[in-house]
Design a protein around this motif. Structure first.
Motif, PDB file in Angstrom:
ATOM      1  N   GLY A   1     -49.149 -55.965  -0.372  1.00  0.00           N
ATOM      2  CA  GLY A   1     -48.785 -55.433  -2.948  1.00  0.00           C
ATOM      3  C   GLY A   1     -50.102 -56.223  -3.290  1.00  0.00           C
ATOM      4  O   GLY A   1     -50.534 -56.405  -4.208  1.00  0.00           O
ATOM      5  N   LEU A   2     -50.055 -57.580  -2.775  1.00  0.00           N
ATOM      6  CA  LEU A   2     -51.349 -59.004  -3.126  1.00  0.00           C
ATOM      7  C   LEU A   2     -52.414 -58.573  -3.294  1.00  0.00           C
ATOM      8  O   LEU A   2     -53.383 -58.243  -4.441  1.00  0.00           O
ATOM      9  CB  LEU A   2     -51.394 -59.974  -2.651  1.00  0.00           C
ATOM     10  N   PRO A   3     -52.906 -57.338  -2.504  1.00  0.00           N
ATOM     11  CA  PRO A   3     -54.262 -56.800  -1.887  1.00  0.00           C
ATOM     12  C   PRO A   3     -54.750 -55.526  -3.216  1.00  0.00           C
ATOM     13  O   PRO A   3     -56.157 -55.178  -3.290  1.00  0.00           O
ATOM     14  CB  PRO A   3     -54.634 -56.726  -0.216  1.00  0.00           C
ATOM     15  N   LEU A   4     -53.180 -54.992  -2.983  1.00  0.00           N
ATOM     16  CA  LEU A   4     -53.793 -53.515  -3.370  1.00  0.00           C
ATOM     17  C   LEU A   4     -53.844 -53.875  -4.724  1.00  0.00           C
ATOM     18  O   LEU A   4     -54.805 -53.021  -6.044  1.00  0.00           O
ATOM     19  CB  LEU A   4     -51.949 -52.953  -3.358  1.00  0.00           C
ATOM     20  N   TRP A   5     -52.999 -55.042  -5.585  1.00  0.00           N
ATOM     21  CA  TRP A   5     -53.425 -55.582  -7.287  1.00  0.00           C
ATOM     22  C   TRP A   5     -54.625 -55.816  -7.110  1.00  0.00           C
ATOM     23  O   TRP A   5     -54.808 -55.659  -8.291  1.00  0.00           O
ATOM     24  CB  TRP A   5     -52.217 -56.564  -6.785  1.00  0.00           C
ATOM     25  N   LEU A   6     -54.894 -56.511  -6.392  1.00  0.00           N
ATOM     26  CA  LEU A   6     -56.529 -57.292  -6.921  1.00  0.00           C
ATOM     27  C   LEU A   6     -56.893 -55.612  -6.859  1.00  0.00           C
ATOM     28  O   LEU A   6     -58.540 -56.384  -7.173  1.00  0.00           O
ATOM     29  CB  LEU A   6     -56.695 -58.234  -5.585  1.00  0.00           C
TER      30      LEU A   6
ATOM     31  N   ALA B   1     -54.814 -54.384   1.871  1.00  0.00           N
ATOM     32  CA  ALA B   1     -53.925 -53.300   1.980  1.00  0.00           C
ATOM     33  C   ALA B   1     -53.624 -52.950   3.112  1.00  0.00           C
ATOM     34  O   ALA B   1     -52.315 -52.777   3.622  1.00  0.00           O
ATOM     35  CB  ALA B   1     -54.005 -53.237   0.299  1.00  0.00           C
ATOM     36  N   VAL B   2     -54.330 -52.184   3.639  1.00  0.00           N
ATOM     37  CA  VAL B   2     -54.217 -51.171   4.790  1.00  0.00           C
ATOM     38  C   VAL B   2     -53.397 -52.297   6.067  1.00  0.00           C
ATOM     39  O   VAL B   2     -52.646 -51.835   6.501  1.00  0.00           O
ATOM     40  CB  VAL B   2     -55.161 -50.794   5.275  1.00  0.00           C
ATOM     41  N   LEU B   3     -54.277 -53.472   5.726  1.00  0.00           N
ATOM     42  CA  LEU B   3     -53.773 -54.136   7.216  1.00  0.00           C
ATOM     43  C   LEU B   3     -52.074 -54.794   6.404  1.00  0.00           C
ATOM     44  O   LEU B   3     -51.883 -54.879   7.356  1.00  0.00           O
ATOM     45  CB  LEU B   3     -54.802 -54.731   7.089  1.00  0.00           C
ATOM     46  N   GLY B   4     -52.318 -55.041   5.221  1.00  0.00           N
ATOM     47  CA  GLY B   4     -50.709 -55.655   5.010  1.00  0.00           C
ATOM     48  C   GLY B   4     -49.645 -55.044   5.198  1.00  0.00           C
ATOM     49  O   GLY B   4     -49.131 -54.974   5.236  1.00  0.00           O
ATOM     50  N   ALA B   5     -50.218 -53.090   5.570  1.00  0.00           N
ATOM     51  CA  ALA B   5     -49.429 -52.481   5.771  1.00  0.00           C
ATOM     52  C   ALA B   5     -48.994 -52.314   6.914  1.00  0.00           C
ATOM     53  O   ALA B   5     -47.096 -52.499   7.811  1.00  0.00           O
ATOM     54  CB  ALA B   5     -49.491 -51.309   5.032  1.00  0.00           C
ATOM     55  N   VAL B   6     -49.568 -51.880   7.777  1.00  0.00           N
ATOM     56  CA  VAL B   6     -50.472 -51.467   9.255  1.00  0.00           C
ATOM     57  C   VAL B   6     -49.670 -52.376  10.073  1.00  0.00           C
ATOM     58  O   VAL B   6     -48.454 -52.808  11.410  1.00  0.00           O
ATOM     59  CB  VAL B   6     -51.512 -51.647   9.971  1.00  0.00           C
ATOM     60  N   VAL B   7     -49.087 -54.066   9.694  1.00  0.00           N
ATOM     61  CA  VAL B   7     -49.230 -54.712  11.236  1.00  0.00           C
ATOM     62  C   VAL B   7     -47.802 -55.120  10.856  1.00  0.00           C
ATOM     63  O   VAL B   7     -46.617 -55.261  11.854  1.00  0.00           O
ATOM     64  CB  VAL B   7     -50.158 -56.193  10.671  1.00  0.00           C
ATOM     65  N   PRO B   8     -46.971 -55.378   9.130  1.00  0.00           N
ATOM     66  CA  PRO B   8     -45.687 -55.265   9.628  1.00  0.00           C
ATOM     67  C   PRO B   8     -45.163 -54.237   9.721  1.00  0.00           C
ATOM     68  O   PRO B   8     -44.251 -54.714  11.027  1.00  0.00           O
ATOM     69  CB  PRO B   8     -45.298 -55.482   7.984  1.00  0.00           C
TER      70      PRO B   8
END
Length: 97
Positions: free
Chosen positions: A88-93, A10-17
């Motif tokens: 959002g997806l990894p945070l949900w999981l 989730a952190v990676l999914g926020a930082v990269v974009p």
């Protein structure tokens, strides 16, 4: 262990974009019209933009119909709408019990 992996994703999914957004802002300033123009400027860009939008809808719909309780459901909605399904997806999981 899996929960930690999902939080990391989730952190990676926020930082990269947002790193890519930072480059855009440094070149064009906060210009939403230019951002949309570039996001939908070519057929390839449209493909990726629509894929991200569809992914966000899938994450939110999946969370809405999931029978498992989710802590801080609001955080998943915020992460999906403010960052995208990559966060959002990894945070949900991670937050599913």
């Amino acid at each position: 262990m899996a929960r930690r992996i999902f939080y990391g994703l989730a952190v990676l999914g926020a930082v990269v974009p947002y790193a890519a957004l930072a480059v855009f802002v440094s070149r064009h300033g906060l210009d939403p019209a230019e951002l949309v123009r570039q996001a939908f400027g070519s057929p390839g860009a449209v493909f990726f933009a629509l894929d991200v939008l569809a992914g966000g809808v899938v994450v939110l719909a999946g969370m809405a119909i999931d029978t498992r309780p989710v802590r801080a459901r609001w955080a998943v909605v915020a992460a999906t709408l403010l960052v995208g399904p990559s966060c959002g997806l990894p945070l949900w999981l991670a937050l599913r019990r």
